[in-house]
Scaffold this motif. Structure first.
Motif, PDB file in Angstrom:
ATOM      1  N   LYS A   1       4.843   6.592  -0.647  1.00 47.35           N
ATOM      2  CA  LYS A   1       3.963   7.600  -0.046  1.00 47.35           C
ATOM      3  C   LYS A   1       4.551   8.185   1.237  1.00 47.35           C
ATOM      4  O   LYS A   1       4.243   9.307   1.606  1.00 47.35           O
TER       5      LYS A   1
ATOM      6  N   GLU B   1       0.815  -1.213   0.000  1.00 38.79           N
ATOM      7  CA  GLU B   1       0.000   0.000   0.000  1.00 38.79           C
ATOM      8  C   GLU B   1       0.854   1.271   0.000  1.00 38.79           C
ATOM      9  O   GLU B   1       0.447   2.291  -0.517  1.00 38.79           O
TER      10      GLU B   1
ATOM     11  N   ASN C   1       4.449  -5.238 -10.256  1.00 43.49           N
ATOM     12  CA  ASN C   1       3.563  -4.822 -11.354  1.00 43.49           C
ATOM     13  C   ASN C   1       3.909  -5.649 -12.580  1.00 43.49           C
ATOM     14  O   ASN C   1       4.940  -6.326 -12.612  1.00 43.49           O
TER      15      ASN C   1
ATOM     16  N   TYR D   1       3.760   1.755  -1.390  1.00 45.40           N
ATOM     17  CA  TYR D   1       4.600   1.939  -2.574  1.00 45.40           C
ATOM     18  C   TYR D   1       3.750   1.903  -3.841  1.00 45.40           C
ATOM     19  O   TYR D   1       2.728   1.242  -3.889  1.00 45.40           O
ATOM     20  N   GLY D   2       4.234   2.613  -4.841  1.00 47.61           N
ATOM     21  CA  GLY D   2       3.645   2.522  -6.159  1.00 47.61           C
ATOM     22  C   GLY D   2       4.740   2.085  -7.107  1.00 47.61           C
ATOM     23  O   GLY D   2       5.896   2.510  -6.964  1.00 47.61           O
TER      24      GLY D   2
ATOM     25  N   SER E   1       7.702   4.438  -6.481  1.00 50.84           N
ATOM     26  CA  SER E   1       7.380   5.675  -5.750  1.00 50.84           C
ATOM     27  C   SER E   1       6.855   5.286  -4.379  1.00 50.84           C
ATOM     28  O   SER E   1       6.323   4.188  -4.207  1.00 50.84           O
TER      29      SER E   1
ATOM     30  N   ALA F   1       6.611  -3.975  -3.651  1.00 49.05           N
ATOM     31  CA  ALA F   1       5.681  -3.619  -4.720  1.00 49.05           C
ATOM     32  C   ALA F   1       5.931  -4.526  -5.913  1.00 49.05           C
ATOM     33  O   ALA F   1       7.031  -5.052  -6.079  1.00 49.05           O
TER      34      ALA F   1
ATOM     35  N   GLU G   1       5.305   1.803 -11.159  1.00 53.64           N
ATOM     36  CA  GLU G   1       4.792   2.024 -12.510  1.00 53.64           C
ATOM     37  C   GLU G   1       5.657   1.265 -13.489  1.00 53.64           C
ATOM     38  O   GLU G   1       6.891   1.329 -13.405  1.00 53.64           O
TER      39      GLU G   1
END
Ligand code: NAG
Ligand code: NAG
Ligand code: NAG
Ligand code: NAG
Ligand code: NAG
Ligand code: NAG
Ligand code: NAG
Ligand code: NAG
Ligand code: NAG
Length: 427
Positions: free
Chosen positions: A53, A26, A115, A28-29, A51, A113, A31
Motif C-alpha cells: 500500500k 497491514e 497467506n 502488504y497484501g 502488493s 505478509a 494473493e
C-alpha cells in the motif's frame, strides 16, 4: 513423507501466529491462487503475488518462503514481487500450501505478509459438464434448464492445466436418465429433449494411455475414470404475455390489470410502471414468482400523463417482455367534458337568441294591437295580448328551459357513456 505432515502443520501455525502478531502485515497484501483441482500425478501451479500500500517500501527486496509438503516440488520461480511453484501429488486429498514473505536481507525477521491456499487432488479425472441449447443455430448457454422440443448440447470440459492427459484416448458413456444411453468418442452429445420434467444426466469418462512403467520399465496401460452428474430441467418456453385491462384511467383511480402468461410455471414476473417503456434488464422492478398463469395487479396513479407498464416474464429457459401503454387523465376533467360544456353553452346561446327574436316579434305585434285598442271598447284584448306575450314568454322560457334541460341530459348521458368504460375497469 507422512511423518513430515504434523511438523509442517505446526510450522504453518507458527508462521500464521507470527504473522498475526506483526503490525507490518497491514501494509502488504499477498494473493495466493492455485489452478486445481488436479488428478493424482498431474501438476498444479500455485501463484503468489505481493502488493504494498505504501510505495516507499517497494524498493525493498523480498523473499518468498513456501510450505508445500507432502506435495512434490517440480519447479519454483521467483521474481521481485511474485513467486510461482509447480507441485504434484501421488495421493488424493486436500493439501494446504502456505507462503510467507520476508525481507531478503533479514530471513529471521517477522514475515511482512503470509497467506495459504488449499489444493484439491483427486484420483479421478477432473472437469465439469455444461448444458447449452441450440436455437436457430445459435448456442445459448443455460444453468441447467432447457426448453423441451429443442436440441440441447451437453458437453464435458476436461480440467487438465498441465496436459497430463495429452496422450490419452477418451471414451464417454452418457446416461440421460430416461432409458437413453449413448457412447461417444467426442466430449459432447446432442440430446433431443422431448418430454418435460427434471432428469439427471450421468457421464462416465474413461481415459486410457500407455506409459513406461516406473518399476519394471515396461509399457503398461494406465486408466483413469471420472463420474459427472448434472441436473437437466426441461421446461416449456414462455410463449406469450397478454395484458388484459384498460389503457385509460384517472388520477387516484384504482386501475386493475390482468396478466395472462402462456408458459410453464414457476414464472418469475417483474413489472414496472414508468413514463416510458423500458426493457427490464437489471432494472429495478416489482418481482413476483407465480405458480399459475395469471397475475392481477392494481395501481393508482397520482399524476396525470402517459405511462407504460413494462412486464418481463422468465421461467429459467426463456425470457419474454411486453409493454402496455396507459393514459392517465386528471380527475373529472377530460376534453370530452369541455366539448359537452361548449355544446351546453351553444344551446344556451341559441335559446337566448331564439327567445330574444321571438320576444321582439311579439312586442312589435303588441304595439300594433295596442294601437288597435285605442279604438276598441273591449279591454279584453289587452289582457289577451298580455296573456299572449306571457304565453310567448312561457313558450320561449319553456323552450329555453327545455333546450337547456336537453343539453344537460345530453351532457349527462355523454358523461355517463364516457365514464362507463372506466367504471367497468374499476370493478
Ligand atoms: C489471500 O489470498 C486470497 C486469494 O488470492 C485473497 O483473496 C486474500 O485477500 C489474501 N489474504 C491476504 C491477507 O492477503
Ligand atoms: C510510507 O512509508 C514512509 C516511510 O516508512 C512513511 O514516512 C509514510 O508516512 C508512509 N506513507 C503512508 C501513506 O503510509
Ligand atoms: C509449471 O506450470 C506452468 C503453468 O502451468 C507451465 O507453463 C510450466 O511449464 C510448468 N513448469 C514445469 C517445469 O513443468
Ligand atoms: C467448468 O469448467 C470451466 C473450465 O474449467 C470453468 O470455467 C467453469 O467455471 C466450470 N464451471 C463450474 C460450474 O464448475
Ligand atoms: C426432436 O424430437 C422431435 C419429436 O420427437 C422431432 O420432431 C424433432 O425433429 C427432433 N429434432 C431433432 C433435431 O432431432
Ligand atoms: C425440477 O427441479 C427444480 C429445482 O431443481 C424444482 O424447483 C422443480 O420443482 C422441479 N420440477 C419438477 C417437475 O419436479
Ligand atoms: C384496487 O383494487 C383491487 C381489486 O380490484 C384491490 O385488491 C386493491 O386493494 C385496490 N387497491 C387500492 C389502493 O384501493
Ligand atoms: C408455488 O408452488 C410451490 C410448490 O409447488 C409451493 O411451495 C409454493 O408455496 C407455491 N407458491 C405460491 C405463491 O403459491
Ligand atoms: C384475477 O382477477 C380475476 C377477476 O378480476 C379473478 O377471476 C382471478 O381469479 C384473479 N386471479 C388471481 C391470480 O388473483
Amino acid at each position: 513423507m507422512a511423518p513430515a505432515a504434523p511438523s509442517v502443520l505446526l510450522l504453518t501455525c507458527l508462521v500464521l501466529l507470527l504473522g498475526r502478531a506483526s503490525p507490518a502485515a497491514e501494509e502488504y497484501g499477498l494473493e495466493i491462487t492455485n489452478n486445481g483441482p488436479i488428478t493424482t500425478g498431474a501438476q498444479a501451479t500455485i501463484h503468489a503475488s505481493l502488493s504494498m500500500k505504501n510505495d516507499s517500501v517497494a524498493s525493498n527486496l523480498y523473499h518468498f518462503n513456501w510450505i508445500y509438503a507432502p506435495l512434490i516440488l517440480i519447479e519454483k520461480s521467483e521474481q521481485r514481487f511474485n513467486s510461482v511453484i509447480n507441485v504434484t501429488g501421488e495421493f488424493p486429498g486436500t493439501f494446504p500450501v502456505s507462503v510467507w514473505v520476508t525481507h531478503r536481507n533479514c530471513w529471521l525477521c517477522r514475515p511482512v505478509a503470509r497467506n495459504v491456499t488449499v489444493l484439491q487432488i483427486t484420483e479421478f479425472i477432473t472437469g465439469n459438464l455444461t448444458i447449452a441449447q441450440i436455437e436457430d443455430n445459435r448456442v445459448i448457454t443455460h444453468g441447467s434448464s432447457s426448453s423441451m422440443g429443442a436440441v440441447t448440447r451437453i458437453s464435458f470440459c476436461l480440467h487438465d492445466p498441465s496436459h497430463y492427459f495429452k496422450s490419452a484416448s477418451f471414451v464417454y458413456n452418457w446416461d440421460f436418465g430416461d432409458g437413453v444411453y449413448q457412447i461417444t468418442k467426442e466430449p459432447f452429445v446432442y440430446y433431443n429433449c422431448s418430454t418435460m420434467g427434471n432428469r439427471t444426466v450421468h457421464l462416465k469418462v474413461i481415459a486410457e494411455w500407455e506409459q513406461i512403467g516406473s518399476v519394471i520399465h515396461e509399457r503398461e496401460m494406465v486408466q483413469k475414470t471420472g463420474d459427472f452428474t448434472t441436473a437437466l430441467e426441461l421446461l416449456d418456453a414462455v410463449k406469450s404475455i397478454h395484458v388484459v385491462g384498460s389503457r385509460e384511467t384517472h388520477v387516484m383511480e384504482n386501475l386493475s390489470l390482468s396478466l395472462h402468461i402462456n408458459g410453464t410455471p414457476p414464472l418469475a414476473l417483474c413489472w414496472l410502471i414508468k413514463s416510458e417503456c423500458i426493457p427490464l434488464e437489471g432494472e429495478k422492478c416489482h418481482l413476483v414468482v407465480i405458480n399459475g398463469s395469471c397475475y392481477n395487479l392494481s395501481h393508482t396513479f397520482s399524476d396525470a400523463g402517459q405511462y407504460c407498464l413494462s412486464v418481463r416474464v422468465e421461467n429459467g429457459v426463456t425470457m419474454l417482455q411486453t409493454y402496455h401503454e396507459i393514459k392517465v387523465w386528471p380527475t373529472g376533467i377530460h376534453p370530452a367534458f369541455f366539448v359537452l360544456l361548449c355544446i351546453a353553452l351553444v344551446s344556451v346561446m341559441l335559446g337566448l337568441v331564439l327567445y330574444t327574436t321571438f320576444r321582439s316579434n311579439t312586442q312589435q305585434k303588441d304595439l300594433v294591437e295596442v294601437a288597435d285598442f285605442d279604438f276598441s271598447p273591449l279591454s279584453d284584448k289587452k289582457l289577451s295580448s298580455h296573456s299572449e306575450s306571457g304565453c310567448g314568454q312561457i313558450c320561449c322560457g319553456s323552450c329555453f328551459l327545455q333546450s337547456s334541460q336537453e343539453a344537460a341530459r345530453e351532457s349527462h348521458e355523454l358523461l355517463r357513456s364516457f365514464y362507463k368504460p372506466v367504471k367497468m375497469y374499476t370493478v
